[in-house]
Design an enzyme around this catalytic site. Sequence first.
Site, PDB file in Angstrom:
ATOM      1  N   LYS A 179      42.936  64.951  44.108  1.00 32.50           N
ATOM      2  CA  LYS A 179      42.840  65.840  42.583  1.00 32.50           C
ATOM      3  C   LYS A 179      42.553  64.536  41.327  1.00 32.50           C
ATOM      4  CE  LYS A 179      42.326  69.814  42.610  1.00 32.50           C
ATOM      5  NZ  LYS A 179      40.786  70.473  42.674  1.00 32.50           N
TER       6      LYS A 179
ATOM      7  N   THR B 250      43.565  69.282  47.260  1.00 33.77           N
ATOM      8  CA  THR B 250      44.132  68.529  46.243  1.00 33.77           C
ATOM      9  C   THR B 250      43.905  69.539  45.309  1.00 33.77           C
ATOM     10  OG1 THR B 250      41.512  69.658  45.359  1.00 33.77           O
ATOM     11  CG2 THR B 250      41.612  67.792  46.898  1.00 33.77           C
ATOM     12  N   ASP B 251      44.576  71.216  45.409  1.00 31.08           N
ATOM     13  CA  ASP B 251      45.086  71.818  44.944  1.00 31.08           C
ATOM     14  C   ASP B 251      46.466  71.279  44.439  1.00 31.08           C
ATOM     15  OD1 ASP B 251      45.007  74.245  42.619  1.00 31.08           O
ATOM     16  OD2 ASP B 251      46.056  74.806  43.758  1.00 31.08           O
TER      17      ASP B 251
ATOM     18  N   PHE C 185      31.025  28.666  20.423  1.00 30.49           N
ATOM     19  CA  PHE C 185      30.327  28.743  21.688  1.00 30.49           C
ATOM     20  C   PHE C 185      29.572  27.662  21.833  1.00 30.49           C
ATOM     21  CE2 PHE C 185      27.999  30.220  24.946  1.00 30.49           C
ATOM     22  CZ  PHE C 185      28.576  29.962  26.233  1.00 30.49           C
TER      23      PHE C 185
ATOM     24  N   ARG D 145      31.827  31.881  14.871  1.00 30.28           N
ATOM     25  CA  ARG D 145      31.176  33.078  15.058  1.00 30.28           C
ATOM     26  C   ARG D 145      32.039  34.903  15.080  1.00 30.28           C
ATOM     27  NH1 ARG D 145      30.069  33.701  21.653  1.00 30.28           N
ATOM     28  NH2 ARG D 145      33.053  32.905  22.181  1.00 30.28           N
TER      29      ARG D 145
ATOM     30  N   GLN E 268      36.456  33.215  28.400  1.00 29.75           N
ATOM     31  CA  GLN E 268      36.859  32.771  29.557  1.00 29.75           C
ATOM     32  C   GLN E 268      38.607  32.160  29.155  1.00 29.75           C
ATOM     33  OE1 GLN E 268      33.722  32.463  28.646  1.00 29.75           O
ATOM     34  NE2 GLN E 268      32.482  32.285  30.757  1.00 29.75           N
TER      35      GLN E 268
ATOM     36  N   ASN F 284      31.834  40.858  26.443  1.00 26.48           N
ATOM     37  CA  ASN F 284      31.483  40.688  24.833  1.00 26.48           C
ATOM     38  C   ASN F 284      30.783  41.012  23.946  1.00 26.48           C
ATOM     39  OD1 ASN F 284      31.152  38.599  22.827  1.00 26.48           O
ATOM     40  ND2 ASN F 284      31.335  36.676  23.854  1.00 26.48           N
TER      41      ASN F 284
ATOM     42  N   HIS G 176      28.534  41.231  21.179  1.00 24.02           N
ATOM     43  CA  HIS G 176      28.439  40.450  20.323  1.00 24.02           C
ATOM     44  C   HIS G 176      27.871  40.738  18.661  1.00 24.02           C
ATOM     45  CE1 HIS G 176      27.316  38.172  23.951  1.00 24.02           C
ATOM     46  NE2 HIS G 176      26.609  39.043  24.534  1.00 24.02           N
TER      47      HIS G 176
END
Length: 305
Positions: free
Chosen positions: A15, A61-62, A162, A179, A226, A252, A254
């Site tokens: 569940k 599942t209950d 970068f 940046r 990284q 990332n 941007h």
Amino acid sequence: MSDVSVSLGANKYGKAENRVVRIYRDTPRHEIVDLNVSSQLRGAALVDSYLSGDNSMVVATDTQKNTAFAFAKEHGVLSPEEYLLKLSEHFVAGFDWIEGGLWQAEQYEWARILVDGKPHDHSFVRVGQGTRLAAVQVIDGKTHVTGGVKDLTVLKSTGSEFHGFPRDKYTTLVEATDRIMATSVTGRWRFLPEAVEAGIDYNALYRDVLEVLLSTFATVHSLALQQTLFEMGKAAIAARPEIAEVRFSMPNKHHFAYDLKPFGLENPNEVFWAADRPYGLIEGTVTRDGVEPAPDAWTDLPAFI
């Protein structure tokens, strides 16, 4: 198609996303713990439920749902990790044919509403830097515990570069020496088995790891996402000896400087277009040297390589 030959592969059932909210009313000042809990079971004896619809070994599942809510009362929720460990022990020990499973939780944070500058005793507002994660995995008689965080959205407006990447005829990206770097961190850390057995203050550890992840993101002058990922994992492992490894998934997010020249305006890195897709997706694992690997701990957990 009657002559086709197939076999049943890896499977589990349960569940998902039980919204368990536990209110502590022991004093007039209430406490709240808000979880989203999923329980899934595994076992060779369950194969007939798939092959022939035989439910004689299926813990409904209950039943799993009801147990999750009952345990919030019977055992409380000191931390999501400890709560999930109780659930795992109940199902594996209570049903001989259940060999293991995966129990997961997200925790949502609430803060007290301020009234006349004072925290109210029983009124709350949703807050949170990301969503806390916890998981307990039982496979082949071994229990693995992981903590984590997702949707931890962070941004630094400078201190990121970068450049130096290879170029070919399809490369259009301009090299950047200053940046915006932004990401939404999903991170999970695996606890050393001996630390779990000895006992961990999971709540304090979560706070410590969150603090060190954020401070490392802020202070590392980054030449690539990284590099930042690795430094964040290294810092978390250095901060808490209970952690064996940390896995990250970091899109990332941007931000591109918008061209304002058509309007007769200069844009010295002040106005940006936040692009939602496509995005770079950086994933990686940082491991404490010398620890025993535990690939089973990561089975079926989302968002990782």
